[in-house]
Design a protein around this motif. Sequence first.
Motif, PDB file in Angstrom:
ATOM      1  N   GLU A  77       0.823  -1.205   0.000  1.00  0.00           N
ATOM      2  CA  GLU A  77       0.000   0.000   0.000  1.00  0.00           C
ATOM      3  C   GLU A  77       0.862   1.261   0.000  1.00  0.00           C
ATOM      4  N   ILE A  78       1.937   1.251   0.796  1.00  0.00           N
ATOM      5  CA  ILE A  78       2.763   2.453   0.920  1.00  0.00           C
ATOM      6  C   ILE A  78       3.681   2.617  -0.281  1.00  0.00           C
ATOM      7  N   GLY A  79       4.272   1.509  -0.774  1.00  0.00           N
ATOM      8  CA  GLY A  79       5.138   1.591  -1.938  1.00  0.00           C
ATOM      9  C   GLY A  79       6.588   1.241  -1.684  1.00  0.00           C
ATOM     10  N   PHE A  80       6.840   0.138  -0.965  1.00  0.00           N
ATOM     11  CA  PHE A  80       8.215  -0.334  -0.763  1.00  0.00           C
ATOM     12  C   PHE A  80       8.173  -1.839  -0.583  1.00  0.00           C
ATOM     13  N   GLY A  81       9.324  -2.470  -0.585  1.00  0.00           N
ATOM     14  CA  GLY A  81       9.434  -3.900  -0.376  1.00  0.00           C
ATOM     15  C   GLY A  81      10.048  -4.202   0.975  1.00  0.00           C
ATOM     16  N   ILE A  82       9.950  -5.455   1.412  1.00  0.00           N
ATOM     17  CA  ILE A  82      10.463  -5.835   2.726  1.00  0.00           C
ATOM     18  C   ILE A  82      11.277  -7.112   2.618  1.00  0.00           C
ATOM     19  N   ARG A  83      11.993  -7.408   3.669  1.00  0.00           N
ATOM     20  CA  ARG A  83      12.742  -8.654   3.785  1.00  0.00           C
ATOM     21  C   ARG A  83      13.050  -8.893   5.253  1.00  0.00           C
ATOM     22  N   TYR A  84      13.426 -10.140   5.567  1.00  0.00           N
ATOM     23  CA  TYR A  84      13.810 -10.465   6.938  1.00  0.00           C
ATOM     24  C   TYR A  84      15.162  -9.826   7.246  1.00  0.00           C
ATOM     25  N   GLY A  85      15.272  -9.216   8.430  1.00  0.00           N
ATOM     26  CA  GLY A  85      16.513  -8.602   8.865  1.00  0.00           C
ATOM     27  C   GLY A  85      17.206  -9.435   9.927  1.00  0.00           C
ATOM     28  N   SER A  86      17.862  -8.769  10.842  1.00  0.00           N
ATOM     29  CA  SER A  86      18.615  -9.461  11.882  1.00  0.00           C
ATOM     30  C   SER A  86      17.659 -10.107  12.881  1.00  0.00           C
ATOM     31  N   SER A  87      18.173 -11.102  13.599  1.00  0.00           N
ATOM     32  CA  SER A  87      17.371 -11.822  14.589  1.00  0.00           C
ATOM     33  C   SER A  87      18.255 -12.173  15.777  1.00  0.00           C
ATOM     34  N   ARG A  88      17.616 -12.702  16.809  1.00  0.00           N
ATOM     35  CA  ARG A  88      18.344 -13.100  18.008  1.00  0.00           C
ATOM     36  C   ARG A  88      17.766 -14.412  18.506  1.00  0.00           C
ATOM     37  N   ILE A  89      18.646 -15.315  18.954  1.00  0.00           N
ATOM     38  CA  ILE A  89      18.215 -16.596  19.494  1.00  0.00           C
ATOM     39  C   ILE A  89      18.669 -16.710  20.941  1.00  0.00           C
ATOM     40  N   ASN A  90      17.969 -17.543  21.707  1.00  0.00           N
ATOM     41  CA  ASN A  90      18.320 -17.743  23.108  1.00  0.00           C
ATOM     42  C   ASN A  90      19.272 -18.930  23.240  1.00  0.00           C
ATOM     43  N   PRO A  91      19.744 -19.254  24.442  1.00  0.00           N
ATOM     44  CA  PRO A  91      20.673 -20.390  24.594  1.00  0.00           C
ATOM     45  C   PRO A  91      20.115 -21.727  24.124  1.00  0.00           C
ATOM     46  N   ALA A  92      18.783 -21.861  24.046  1.00  0.00           N
ATOM     47  CA  ALA A  92      18.170 -23.107  23.574  1.00  0.00           C
ATOM     48  C   ALA A  92      18.002 -23.115  22.057  1.00  0.00           C
ATOM     49  N   LYS A  93      18.618 -22.154  21.360  1.00  0.00           N
ATOM     50  CA  LYS A  93      18.572 -22.067  19.893  1.00  0.00           C
ATOM     51  C   LYS A  93      17.174 -21.754  19.356  1.00  0.00           C
ATOM     52  N   SER A  94      16.336 -21.141  20.167  1.00  0.00           N
ATOM     53  CA  SER A  94      15.012 -20.713  19.724  1.00  0.00           C
ATOM     54  C   SER A  94      15.046 -19.219  19.440  1.00  0.00           C
ATOM     55  N   LYS A  95      14.378 -18.802  18.397  1.00  0.00           N
ATOM     56  CA  LYS A  95      14.385 -17.400  17.998  1.00  0.00           C
ATOM     57  C   LYS A  95      13.473 -16.605  18.920  1.00  0.00           C
ATOM     58  N   VAL A  96      13.993 -15.516  19.478  1.00  0.00           N
ATOM     59  CA  VAL A  96      13.231 -14.678  20.406  1.00  0.00           C
ATOM     60  C   VAL A  96      13.032 -13.263  19.885  1.00  0.00           C
ATOM     61  N   ARG A  97      13.727 -12.898  18.815  1.00  0.00           N
ATOM     62  CA  ARG A  97      13.546 -11.576  18.227  1.00  0.00           C
ATOM     63  C   ARG A  97      13.788 -11.642  16.734  1.00  0.00           C
ATOM     64  N   GLN A  98      12.995 -10.901  15.966  1.00  0.00           N
ATOM     65  CA  GLN A  98      13.145 -10.886  14.518  1.00  0.00           C
ATOM     66  C   GLN A  98      12.795  -9.502  13.986  1.00  0.00           C
ATOM     67  N   ASP A  99      13.682  -8.954  13.152  1.00  0.00           N
ATOM     68  CA  ASP A  99      13.414  -7.693  12.473  1.00  0.00           C
ATOM     69  C   ASP A  99      12.936  -7.976  11.055  1.00  0.00           C
ATOM     70  N   ILE A 100      11.909  -7.270  10.619  1.00  0.00           N
ATOM     71  CA  ILE A 100      11.462  -7.284   9.227  1.00  0.00           C
ATOM     72  C   ILE A 100      11.663  -5.868   8.713  1.00  0.00           C
ATOM     73  N   THR A 101      12.579  -5.702   7.790  1.00  0.00           N
ATOM     74  CA  THR A 101      13.056  -4.382   7.410  1.00  0.00           C
ATOM     75  C   THR A 101      12.587  -4.004   6.015  1.00  0.00           C
ATOM     76  N   CYS A 102      12.801  -2.740   5.686  1.00  0.00           N
ATOM     77  CA  CYS A 102      12.573  -2.257   4.325  1.00  0.00           C
ATOM     78  C   CYS A 102      13.590  -2.903   3.388  1.00  0.00           C
ATOM     79  N   GLY A 103      13.207  -3.109   2.145  1.00  0.00           N
ATOM     80  CA  GLY A 103      14.123  -3.709   1.180  1.00  0.00           C
ATOM     81  C   GLY A 103      15.333  -2.857   0.871  1.00  0.00           C
ATOM     82  N   CYS A 104      15.304  -1.579   1.261  1.00  0.00           N
ATOM     83  CA  CYS A 104      16.440  -0.669   1.032  1.00  0.00           C
ATOM     84  C   CYS A 104      17.317  -0.542   2.274  1.00  0.00           C
ATOM     85  N   GLU A 105      17.131  -1.424   3.233  1.00  0.00           N
ATOM     86  CA  GLU A 105      17.943  -1.391   4.447  1.00  0.00           C
ATOM     87  C   GLU A 105      19.375  -1.817   4.139  1.00  0.00           C
ATOM     88  N   GLY A 106      20.340  -1.314   4.922  1.00  0.00           N
ATOM     89  CA  GLY A 106      21.733  -1.689   4.741  1.00  0.00           C
ATOM     90  C   GLY A 106      22.442  -0.836   3.705  1.00  0.00           C
TER      91      GLY A 106
END
Length: 268
Positions: A77-106
């Motif tokens: 709707e706004i006019g941009f694309g997205i992709r998965y960004g950086s993430s973080r896992i805990n000591p049990a190898k389970s993902k606890v944080r996830q960034d979904i960023t603009c396609g022009c990130e980086g």
Amino acid sequence: MPTSTESPPSESTWKQRFRRGEIPDSRPASSGRKSALEKAMRRCRDKHSDAIIEPELGMEFDLLPEAFDFYNIYSWEIGFGIRYGSSRINPAKSKVRQDITCGCEGKPRHLNSRSVCCGCRAMIRLHRIDDYGWYIHEFRRDHNHGLAVNRGQKMQFSSHRFIDPHTKDLVRNLRDNNVGLTKTFSVIGSFFGSMENIPFKKRSLRTLCASISRDHSEDDIRKTYEVLSEMKMKVPNFRDSCLVDSEGRMRALMWTVRRRPRTAPGRR
């Protein structure tokens, strides 16, 4: 250019995070819980913004792909694309944080390249909660680049070349009823208002139809083996033989029923 601003989470949207231990991929389903997309659609009449679908702090999701699809609808709707960004896992190898960023990130990996990366900070940041779901902890709305204004420009982003699950079900039903590719594309266009509003190319539809055809052929082979197995149990002297190539694909299938030799009259 607009500067990238961060929206800090308010106390009313703060939720208890789940940080330690192994975490399932999704939280248990609940018949009384409404999805974030349904809630946004119900509130769109009272909103005065340009976007019908818009992320909000504290918004919850059962699955990570559900959050990606929601943000992807907003980005269309706004006019941009997205992709998965950086993430973080805990000591049990389970993902606890996830960034979904603009396609022009980086930043571009090489100088003088045609990369669209320009350091845009627009994003949503997702955290896990104690019932194993996800919620939006942070939402950055502003972009440091121009936004796409028409369908052709939006289609340049890879996140808008995929077909959503509901449209896939529609295509599968049409193909099951022997509807051709061109007619299927026209039917989908009627759901989106016009052919120009379809958020994917006809090439993507052709690829999906080819995948559906392969699934049908594999299902036909499975049903054929089931019939042959049933005949082996019911029909005496039934024999079958299958010829496969080096890649395991069936090239030929033969079956026969051997008749018992007739005995001459007076002989046993």
